[in-house]
Design a protein around this motif. Structure first.
Motif, short mmCIF file in Angstrom:
data_model
loop_
_atom_site.label_atom_id
_atom_site.label_comp_id
_atom_site.label_asym_id
_atom_site.label_seq_id
_atom_site.Cartn_x
_atom_site.Cartn_y
_atom_site.Cartn_z
N THR A 59 70.46 136.89 -22.64
CA THR A 59 71.51 136.31 -23.48
C THR A 59 72.23 137.40 -24.28
O THR A 59 73.45 137.42 -24.37
CB THR A 59 70.90 135.28 -24.45
OG1 THR A 59 70.43 134.17 -23.69
CG2 THR A 59 71.94 134.80 -25.46
N ARG A 114 76.17 138.04 -24.02
CA ARG A 114 76.98 137.76 -25.18
C ARG A 114 77.58 139.02 -25.79
O ARG A 114 78.66 139.00 -26.37
CB ARG A 114 76.17 137.00 -26.21
CG ARG A 114 76.10 135.51 -25.91
CD ARG A 114 75.14 134.79 -26.81
NE ARG A 114 75.20 133.35 -26.57
CZ ARG A 114 75.97 132.53 -27.29
NH1 ARG A 114 76.71 133.00 -28.27
NH2 ARG A 114 75.98 131.25 -27.02
N GLY A 172 80.60 139.55 -23.85
CA GLY A 172 81.63 138.60 -24.26
C GLY A 172 82.25 138.95 -25.59
O GLY A 172 83.47 138.88 -25.77
N LEU A 173 81.41 139.39 -26.49
CA LEU A 173 81.90 139.72 -27.82
C LEU A 173 82.84 140.91 -27.78
O LEU A 173 83.93 140.88 -28.38
CB LEU A 173 80.69 140.04 -28.71
CG LEU A 173 80.92 140.05 -30.21
CD1 LEU A 173 81.60 138.77 -30.66
CD2 LEU A 173 79.60 140.25 -30.92
N LYS A 179 86.10 139.85 -26.50
CA LYS A 179 86.86 139.13 -27.52
C LYS A 179 87.47 140.09 -28.54
O LYS A 179 88.62 139.96 -28.95
CB LYS A 179 85.93 138.16 -28.27
CG LYS A 179 85.52 136.94 -27.47
CD LYS A 179 86.66 135.95 -27.35
CE LYS A 179 86.23 134.69 -26.60
NZ LYS A 179 87.39 133.92 -26.13
N ARG A 222 91.38 133.29 -33.53
CA ARG A 222 90.46 134.18 -32.85
C ARG A 222 89.50 134.86 -33.81
O ARG A 222 88.36 135.17 -33.46
CB ARG A 222 91.23 135.22 -32.04
CG ARG A 222 91.67 134.66 -30.69
CD ARG A 222 92.61 135.58 -29.98
NE ARG A 222 92.89 135.09 -28.64
CZ ARG A 222 92.22 135.48 -27.56
NH1 ARG A 222 91.24 136.33 -27.67
NH2 ARG A 222 92.54 134.99 -26.39
N GLY A 246 86.84 132.43 -34.22
CA GLY A 246 86.01 132.38 -33.03
C GLY A 246 85.09 133.59 -32.94
O GLY A 246 83.91 133.47 -32.60
N LEU A 247 85.62 134.73 -33.29
CA LEU A 247 84.84 135.95 -33.20
C LEU A 247 83.68 135.92 -34.18
O LEU A 247 82.54 136.23 -33.82
CB LEU A 247 85.76 137.13 -33.52
CG LEU A 247 85.25 138.51 -33.16
CD1 LEU A 247 84.84 138.56 -31.70
CD2 LEU A 247 86.34 139.54 -33.43
N LYS A 288 82.23 133.37 -35.34
CA LYS A 288 81.27 132.40 -34.84
C LYS A 288 80.38 133.04 -33.78
O LYS A 288 79.15 132.91 -33.80
CB LYS A 288 82.00 131.20 -34.28
CG LYS A 288 81.07 130.05 -33.89
CD LYS A 288 81.87 128.79 -33.58
CE LYS A 288 80.96 127.67 -33.11
NZ LYS A 288 81.71 126.43 -32.85
N LYS A 289 81.04 133.74 -32.86
CA LYS A 289 80.29 134.41 -31.80
C LYS A 289 79.30 135.41 -32.39
O LYS A 289 78.16 135.52 -31.95
CB LYS A 289 81.26 135.15 -30.87
CG LYS A 289 82.07 134.26 -29.98
CD LYS A 289 81.23 133.67 -28.86
CE LYS A 289 82.06 132.85 -27.89
NZ LYS A 289 81.21 131.97 -27.07
N GLU A 333 76.38 133.67 -33.89
CA GLU A 333 75.51 133.14 -32.85
C GLU A 333 74.64 134.24 -32.24
O GLU A 333 73.43 134.07 -32.07
CB GLU A 333 76.33 132.46 -31.75
CG GLU A 333 76.93 131.14 -32.18
CD GLU A 333 77.83 130.54 -31.11
OE1 GLU A 333 78.28 129.40 -31.29
OE2 GLU A 333 78.08 131.21 -30.09
N LEU A 334 75.28 135.34 -31.93
CA LEU A 334 74.54 136.45 -31.35
C LEU A 334 73.43 136.91 -32.29
O LEU A 334 72.30 137.16 -31.88
CB LEU A 334 75.48 137.62 -31.03
CG LEU A 334 74.84 138.84 -30.37
CD1 LEU A 334 74.17 138.45 -29.08
CD2 LEU A 334 75.88 139.91 -30.13
#
Lengths: 215, 215
Positions: A20, A24, A27-28, A31, B24, B27-28, B30-31, B34-35
């Motif tokens: 994960t 991620r 992905g990060l 982004k 964004r 969103g970033l 948040k990402k 989460e990570l």
DNA sequence: GCAACTATATATAACCA
DNA sequence: TTGGTTATATATAGTTG
């Protein structure tokens, strides 16, 4: 998330967690790069993965350091009653800003140095109590650099010992005052507006701020 | 992206750009959160939006500074032939690591200080040539802090001027050597493995590294 | 300018070779 | 472990008050 709505909590299973993390992280970074490009903002990422004590840095160590230097200075700006004019800070060419920081830093350092020297000469002792060590962690790199330089200089330099010196070192009272003014000289007043921390947590995110964070 | 595959390029239209930025950025963050949670890694974000010279910091200025201090030290570690044992660096309690950094820093600073004092006493001049100013931008904050402290101390302290001093300050030749050894004392050897920059760009991302970056 | 609301583009958890 | 594939969860561009 896909195939299943994963619950937002530390992934116990090592393999899963690592997988994960890898996905991620990618992905990060994607982004971040998109945000940078779309909105034209400077960005860098620093990631300390598990078992990786050396951070991964993007887009480069140099770029990141530039950005971070700017940040490391922030708390002080806040303390100074938010007197910075950000407009200028951002729109001026970085070179220009860095130049003025450099000048100011030289001045500050000279004065700090003078005080320490004065104190040392008068009392004969080095007093680390004058230094806020909590804020100085980031100094280590710099000091190491300096030591390297010093080492180099020393090997090509004869230091002639003298038994006495007639130099008089003045204490710093007014210097500090002057410095205070000079520091803010190039900045316009700026009204307050809150900016940290960002509005968090997200919907179902419950952040555990126990410990440090990175990226 | 939705409704249309947006082409990855600077958004000219100001309104659109700002809107995209806001969405964004959320969103970033948040990402990132989460990570952090899913993989148990430390994370912080620093964002310089347009027209916002003061960075938005998440999760907090303190947290970010802690993380960044760690980073600011990295380049030096690299220079030292990657001798850090990351395992220990990450698993030891942060407090422990910071404590050792602090000790080392004190030592470094003491030695650097000694050299400067020595040089100053012997030659009577402050020589900024010993300092690498490019690496010192982040010093500004710290120095300002120190000046504040000094200012405070001075107002409650009488500095008695003396015309002469018998103090002899030794140059630093061997001190530097010793420091070199001590610095690495707590670390185990670690073999090389490349880690920067990360493998970029992404599929259709063409990054323009012209200029600085932030986040 | 901003929030809400879709319709789509993306990210990614689980699976599998 | 590492690297695809796929089904689904999310993110978000464009649009509307």
């Amino acid at each position: 998330m896909a195939r299943k709505k994963v619950k937002l909590a530390y992934i116990i299973n090592h393999s899963n967690r690592k997988a994960t993390y890898k996905k991620r992280k990618y992905g990060l970074l994607k982004k971040i790069s998109e945000l940078s490009i779309l909105c034209g903002i400077d960005a860098c990422a620093i990631i300390y993965g598990e078992n990786n004590p050396r951070a991964e840095v993007w887009p480069s160590t140099i770029g990141a350091r530039s950005v971070l230097s700017k940040f490391m200075r922030l708390p002080e700006l806040e303390r100074r009653k938010k007197m910075v004019d950000l407009e200028g800070f951002l729109t001026q060419s970085i070179a220009k800003v860095q130049d003025s920081l450099k000048k100011q830093m030289e001045e500050n350092q000279r004065k700090q140095m003078s005080y320490f020297i004065s104190h040392f000469i008068h009392t004969g002792e080095y007093n680390p109590g004058n230094v806020n060590l909590n804020d100085l962690n980031d100094l280590t790199t710099i000091i190491d650099n300096n030591l390297k330089e010093i080492e180099g200089k020393l090997s090509s330099m004869e230091v002639v010992a003298e038994e006495e010196t007639g130099n008089r070192v003045e204490p710093m009272h007014n210097h500090v005052g002057v410095q205070e003014r000079e520091t803010n000289m190039n900045y316009a007043m700026k009204s307050d507006d809150e900016h940290l921390p960002l509005d968090l947590p997200f919907d179902d995110v419950n952040i555990d701020t126990n410990g440090l964070w990175s990226i």
